[in-house]
Write an enzyme that holds these catalytic residues in place. Structure first.
Site, PDB file in Angstrom:
ATOM      1  N   SER A 266       0.820  -1.209   0.000  1.00 50.82           N
ATOM      2  CA  SER A 266       0.000   0.000   0.000  1.00 50.82           C
ATOM      3  C   SER A 266       0.854   1.258   0.000  1.00 50.82           C
ATOM      4  CB  SER A 266      -0.918   0.013   1.231  1.00 50.82           C
ATOM      5  OG  SER A 266      -1.560   1.260   1.357  1.00 50.82           O
ATOM      6  N   CYS A 267       0.397   2.277  -0.733  1.00 53.30           N
ATOM      7  CA  CYS A 267       1.087   3.574  -0.701  1.00 53.30           C
ATOM      8  C   CYS A 267       0.929   4.236   0.663  1.00 53.30           C
ATOM      9  CB  CYS A 267       0.562   4.501  -1.785  1.00 53.30           C
ATOM     10  SG  CYS A 267      -1.187   4.938  -1.610  1.00 53.30           S
ATOM     11  N   SER A 268      -0.005   3.736   1.482  1.00 55.96           N
ATOM     12  CA  SER A 268      -0.228   4.291   2.818  1.00 55.96           C
ATOM     13  C   SER A 268       0.545   3.542   3.899  1.00 55.96           C
ATOM     14  CB  SER A 268      -1.723   4.253   3.159  1.00 55.96           C
ATOM     15  OG  SER A 268      -2.444   5.093   2.291  1.00 55.96           O
ATOM     16  N   SER A 269       1.321   2.555   3.511  1.00 50.72           N
ATOM     17  CA  SER A 269       2.124   1.805   4.476  1.00 50.72           C
ATOM     18  C   SER A 269       3.242   2.679   5.036  1.00 50.72           C
ATOM     19  CB  SER A 269       2.733   0.583   3.781  1.00 50.72           C
ATOM     20  OG  SER A 269       3.577  -0.126   4.651  1.00 50.72           O
ATOM     21  N   HIS A 389       1.228  13.532   0.363  1.00 46.15           N
ATOM     22  CA  HIS A 389       0.473  12.300   0.593  1.00 46.15           C
ATOM     23  C   HIS A 389      -0.088  12.229   2.006  1.00 46.15           C
ATOM     24  CE1 HIS A 389      -0.507   8.006   0.803  1.00 46.15           C
ATOM     25  NE2 HIS A 389      -0.440   7.970  -0.521  1.00 46.15           N
TER      26      HIS A 389
END
Length: 491
Positions: A266-269, A389
């Protein structure tokens, strides 16, 4: 509601919405676009119940357990990224949450009234959405975007990553089957013919009415230069702070749960954790209790040398299971049973690859003298990669959370979250469910929020007269007149 066919079903009463087709280049895109336009013309005037029935059908295509598992296994087999159990969970959780959000929102006819301003807003479809989807989520992202597109009575054509083509093609077939079962046009959802190339993807971008890109920044730039309205998202590189007020074990458990989910695809990791000096050793111990292995300086060098090959992340090691990484990094046997790996770092920038996004079960650790220094370090990391982000904070001091939100150039600041499960929407997060997160102008994105169906609507404003709202010149210019000594200010 029983959905049978468009001809047998009543439609809403608004006038037809003309959609002007973009020119279609000859080639594999032409037939797909012609079918999409025909299906969307039929679907453009359905009522809210029918639009919602279509959304439910698309959701069920992926949510049902046997399909979720089949597609998770296919994705892992084809891409080698992530793990089956987490992909099943992701597919069902994201689909369920997105369905919840969509069914609670209007998208047909009048969607908003403001009597005080004399405004009534009517939702209209955009037409055909072109969606570029990544190899990290070849099943979940196409469904997520298709649900949003169809909610707005649009059609969608998906250009998947070649690596995930088989998975995306399968879920597109399943979505089409579900639409057919309830008498709706199957061509509302299509996939570009294989092989998907840069040329065919660019042709789709030029022919559709809106491009939505999740994936490589190269594709995002191509979308923005296509001449078609476009929504792209930015790269992640999430840093989180643990301050001296945090519940350390709770923070460590959240970070672990988020970091290891689907092997950090995930890009949110979380990619870095910045720990204030007062609790540094205790926080490291808590992370170790949660399942982390702390690398020695010698082991750190092997991590860097093997995770990056000629300056690029190794396709053989990103998104792999922890035991595979432990062996590749030549870590002790005990490390093979750990969940993720901590690597201490002191610098940020190109000379320090660990300061960037890793897409692997490797978490960079920084020590900061205090919260002020931690905040500065997070800002430095984001300016290197991931600006716009998101970032996170584990704390009991909400003043610090507000300070980060006020001062840092990010769209999202998450407080006391497992970042992956809050950033893209969660059942305990007010952010909307999505798999595409806008990063604002900081990453040259056109949105600074989570992608939603509202981004796939045209809005007509009905404007009626209201009592005049015209202030005096003194009310508006008075403060300025006082500053410059204007004679009117004295009156």
């Amino acid at each position: 509601m029983s959905v049978v066919s468009l001809k047998e079903r009543s439609v809403d009463r608004q006038e037809p919405v003309p959609v002007t087709p973009s020119p279609i280049e000859s080639g594999p895109v032409e037939g797909v676009m012609l079918r999409a336009r025909a299906a969307q013309r039929d679907f453009a005037h359905v009522d809210q119940a029918t639009a919602d029935a279509a959304v439910r059908a698309l959701a069920w295509a992926l949510y049902q357990p046997d399909h979720a598992r089949e597609l998770a296994e296919l994705a892992v087999a084809d891409t080698g990224l992530g793990n089956v159990a987490d992909k099943v969970r992701k597919k069902q959780r994201k689909t369920f949450g997105t369905l919840r959000d969509l069914l609670r929102s209007p998208s047909v006819g009048v969607i908003e009234r403001d009597e005080a301003k004399g405004l009534v807003k009517y939702a209209k479809p955009m037409g055909v959405i072109g969606a570029v989807t990544p190899s990290t989520n070849p099943g979940a992202t196409p469904v997520n975007k298709a649900m949003m597109a169809v909610k707005g009575r649009n059609a969608i054509v998906i250009a998947p990553s070649p690596l995930g083509y088989r998975t995306t093609s399968r879920i597109v077939d399943l979505m089409r089957e579900e639409l057919g079962k309830i008498g709706l046009p199957q061509d509302l959802v299509q996939i570009l013919p294989s092989p998907v190339t840069k040329d065919s993807t660019e042709a789709l971008m030029k022919a559709c009415d809106l491009v939505v890109v999740t994936g490589s920044q190269d594709n995002v730039r191509r979308a923005y230069s296509s001449g078609t309205p476009a929504i792209g998202v930015g790269a992640g590189n999430v840093p989180v702070i643990i301050d001296e007020t945090a519940d350390l074990d709770a923070a460590a458990e959240r970070i672990c749960e988020s970091k290891i989910f689907d092997n950090a695809t995930s890009c949110s990791s979380e990619n870095a954790v910045v720990i204030v000096d007062a609790v540094y050793d205790q926080a490291i111990a808590a992370l170790e209790r949660a399942g982390a292995y702390l690398c020695t300086p010698e082991e750190k060098q092997r991590v860097v040398d093997r995770l990056w090959v000629k300056g690029k992340l190794s396709r053989d090691l990103i998104a792999r299971d922890a035991d595979i990484l432990a062996k590749a990094f030549e870590l002790p046997k005990e490390a093979e049973s750990k969940k993720f790996f901590l690597v201490e770092e002191t610098g940020v920038g190109k000379a320090y690859p660990l300061s960037g996004e890793k897409l692997a079960l490797v978490l960079t650790v920084y020590r900061a003298s205090d919260f002020k220094a931690a905040k500065a370090r997070v800002d430095e990391i984001l300016n290197h990669q991931g600006k716009g982000h998101s970032c996170g904070l584990h704390t009991k001091n909400m003043d610090r959370a507000r300070e980060l939100a006020e001062d840092l150039e990010v769209v999202r600041v998450l407080v006391n979250f497992a970042h992956t499960f809050g950033n893209g929407g969660g059942f305990n997060s007010g952010l909307g469910f999505t798999l595409s997160m806008g990063c604002g102008s900081w990453q040259k994105n056109s949105i600074s929020e989570n992608l939603s169906y509202r981004h796939m609507l045209n809005i007509t404003h009905l404007v009626t007269p209201i009592p005049e709202d015209k202030p005096t010149e003194l009310e508006l210019f008075g403060p300025h007149w006082k500053r410059i000594g204007h004679e009117e200010a004295a009156r």
